[in-house]
Design a protein around this motif. Structure first.
Motif, short mmCIF file in Angstrom:
data_model
loop_
_atom_site.label_atom_id
_atom_site.label_comp_id
_atom_site.label_asym_id
_atom_site.label_seq_id
_atom_site.Cartn_x
_atom_site.Cartn_y
_atom_site.Cartn_z
N GLU A 262 0.94 -1.26 0.11
CA GLU A 262 -0.10 -0.05 0.04
C GLU A 262 0.98 1.27 -0.06
O GLU A 262 1.81 0.87 0.59
CB GLU A 262 -1.10 0.02 1.21
CG GLU A 262 -2.08 -1.14 1.17
CD GLU A 262 -2.99 -1.09 2.41
OE1 GLU A 262 -2.87 -0.29 3.47
OE2 GLU A 262 -3.28 -2.41 2.55
N ASP B 232 1.66 5.53 0.36
CA ASP B 232 1.00 6.91 0.87
C ASP B 232 0.92 7.88 -0.16
O ASP B 232 1.27 7.58 -1.38
CB ASP B 232 1.85 7.37 1.90
CG ASP B 232 3.16 7.79 1.66
OD1 ASP B 232 3.46 7.95 0.64
OD2 ASP B 232 4.15 7.88 2.45
N SER B 233 0.41 9.12 0.22
CA SER B 233 0.39 10.28 -1.05
C SER B 233 1.34 10.45 -1.64
O SER B 233 1.34 10.92 -2.97
CB SER B 233 -0.34 11.38 -0.37
OG SER B 233 0.46 11.87 0.67
N ASP B 234 2.92 10.31 -1.29
CA ASP B 234 3.94 10.25 -1.92
C ASP B 234 4.28 9.11 -2.88
O ASP B 234 5.47 9.19 -3.33
CB ASP B 234 5.16 10.51 -1.08
CG ASP B 234 4.86 12.01 -0.39
OD1 ASP B 234 4.48 13.06 -1.16
OD2 ASP B 234 5.53 12.25 0.88
N GLY B 235 3.69 8.20 -2.81
CA GLY B 235 3.91 6.90 -3.37
C GLY B 235 4.83 6.06 -2.71
O GLY B 235 5.19 5.01 -3.13
#
Ligand code: ARE
Ligand code: CA
Length: 474
Positions: A349, A351-354
């Motif tokens: 999974e 996060d918003s930064d990849g």
């Protein structure tokens, strides 16, 4: 069989250790293809023994050649290979030709439900019987060729690759993977097999498949795991003519240098002068799935600042066939990969930064690493020029007129006007930031008409590297 059959200007392999096939297919489409990765080394695809706690290393204990593991089944494997090839990312499979499972747990069941009795060397799923194996013995003396090649590596039942039946089964297995579209193989424990037997096996494989996008008469890429730190009875030179060989001295020396045991100025002669194999024969890496668990000089994700610096140098300097490690978090040698209560592998999974968040480390998604994959593509086929160093551990060099890198591994600042060899203009440092919609989220570097630029890497900067190239110009 030294050609990795890369697509376009791509030239970096990533090892997605223990990933599932479906996740790799998505990663090819969403990340690896767009970011210019050339290929993926995937975990063993054939059936392995089920071990209590599901350590990662159970996959190095084959039960049959059915393509069913915790990473997925044959259909999922085939789908992954097709989808990765479609976006120009090659698949290389980790293959176990040396041995079958050990008998540590008695009667064995594999990940496809196949039963076997390793104690009596009975593997009906292949089938193999006792006569297909060398008589049991242990490796006590690592300078004894007979023991290394014909005894059991950590108790793993040792196949006799001089036998027709064994050769036939191994060739069928590898040809099956080629049929599904793979570009080649990492050959596990190659040192434990006679090179003449491997030569026969590699030479008997079918060509890569034109329907999967390979040219006519393309031979599978082979890279062989031979650990040779020098002075070994069985040496890398017995294998390097057959295919590439893992260059463990590279891993050792790059770790030494970036741990500060060796001034970086010495890296000016990096490559064969350091006793490494020739560039086209060396599979190079900062760490691999074994030595990242061993401690010592090898750098890993656990020492991220130095790891990123070493990786930047690895990908900036034109030597070797580069492989980037993508790990899962571990405490000790036996830690299992990220799995759920049912002991199924779980998907990464982001996060918003990849960045990966759930037990997967995903070094390949660290900006400082994937942007150096882009750097390596941008500077492909250019030489190192204008080497500069401060007489210690601050270094810089150009790659033709395509790219420039500076590294500061001293405990004081680097702030100097250096020759970058790039056309005049403003460039985005791809280490401290990204070039997004024409603006740079990190440091900008202004190159003058003389190719020179002011370069600053503070000893307290988050990263000790600055890298600019023609594909990241503002
Ligand atoms: C596991 C248990 C053992 C148990 C065995 C059988 O840990 O305690 O006896 O199962 O039940 C991996 C793991 C092993 C694991 C094995 C099988 O690392 O721990 O054993 O899977 O599940 C030598 C070889 C080299 C090999 C390394 C590890 O030459 O080929 O040892 N590397 C490959 C893979 C490994 C894998 C295997 C081979 C087996 O990359 O991940 O093992 O398929 C010197 C020598 C080297 C030697 C090195 C380390 O440098 O020069 O030749 O490497 O020391 O011993
Ligand atoms: Ca052997």
């Amino acid at each position: 069989q030294h050609n990795p059959h890369w697509w376009g200007n791509r030239n970096t392999i990533v090892h997605l250790f223990e990933w599932q096939w479906e996740d790799i297919a998505e990663e090819c489409e969403n990340f690896l293809g767009p970011r210019g990765f050339a290929g993926v080394q995937v975990s063993p695809a054939n059936e392995n023994i089920v071990s209590p706690g599901r350590p990662w290393w159970e996959r190095y204990q084959p039960i049959s050649y059915k393509l069913i593991t915790r990473s997925g089944n044959e259909e999922q494997f085939a789908d992954m290979v097709r989808r990765c090839n479609d976006v120009g990312v090659r698949i290389y499979v980790d293959v176990l030709l040396n041995h079958m499972s050990a008998d540590f747990y008695g009667q064995a069941v594999g990940t496809a439900g196949t039963e076997a009795d390793p104690a009596t060397k009975s593997f009906p799923g292949v089938p193999y019987t006792a006569e297909d194996f060398h008589p049991s013995c242990q490796i006590y003396d690592w300078n004894d060729r007979f023991q290394i090649q014909q005894c059991e590596l950590v108790g793993l039942k040792d196949l006799d690759q001089s036998r027709d039946h064994v050769r036939t089964k191994l060739i069928e297995f590898l040809d099956h993977l080629i049929e599904l579209g793979v570009a080649g193989f990492r050959v596990d424990a190659a040192k434990h097999m006679a090179s003449e037997d491997l030569e026969f096996i590699y030479g008997s494989l079918s060509d890569l498949k034109t329907e999967h996008g390979f040219p006519h008469n393309a031979r599978p890429f082979i890279f062989q795991e031979v650990i040779d730190h020098g002075g070994q009875e069985v040496s890398r030179e017995e294998y390097n003519s057959l295919g590439a060989v893992t260059e463990f001295r590279f891993s050792q020396e790059i770790g030494n240098a970036f741990r500060g045991n060796n001034a970086l100025k010495w890296l000016q002669s990096w490559g064969t002068d350091w006793g490494f194999l020739s560039s086209g024969q060396a599979l190079t890496f900062v760490d691999n799935h074994d030595n990242q668990r061993d401690g010592g000089a090898v750098l890993t994700y656990k020492t991220p600042r130095q790891y990123k610096m070493a990786t930047a140098f690895h990908l900036a300097y034109p030597y070797g066939i580069s492989r980037v490690m993508s790990s899962f978090a571990f405490d000790d040698h036996d830690s299992a990969p990220p799995q759920n209560a049912q002991e199924e592998l779980i998907s990464p999974e982001f996060d918003s930064d990849g960045a990966c968040v759930n037990g997967w480390i995903c070094e390949h998604r660290w900006r400082q690493i994937y942007n150096m994959v882009g750097f390596k593509n941008a500077v492909r086929d250019t030489p190192v020029t204008n080497w500069w160093d401060n007489g210690d551990s601050q270094i810089a060099f150009c790659r033709g007129s395509k790219g420039f890198i500076a590294i500061n591994n001293n405990l004081y600042n680097l702030a100097d006007t250096l020759q970058t060899c790039l056309p005049a203009g403003v460039y985005c440092d791809v280490i401290s930031g990204d070039l997004i919609n024409g603006s740079c989220s990190g440091k900008s570097v202004t190159v003058g008409n003389d190719g020179r630029a002011f370069v600053s890497i503070g000893s307290n900067d988050f990263d000790g590297v600055l890298a600019i190239h023609v594909d990241a110009k503002l």
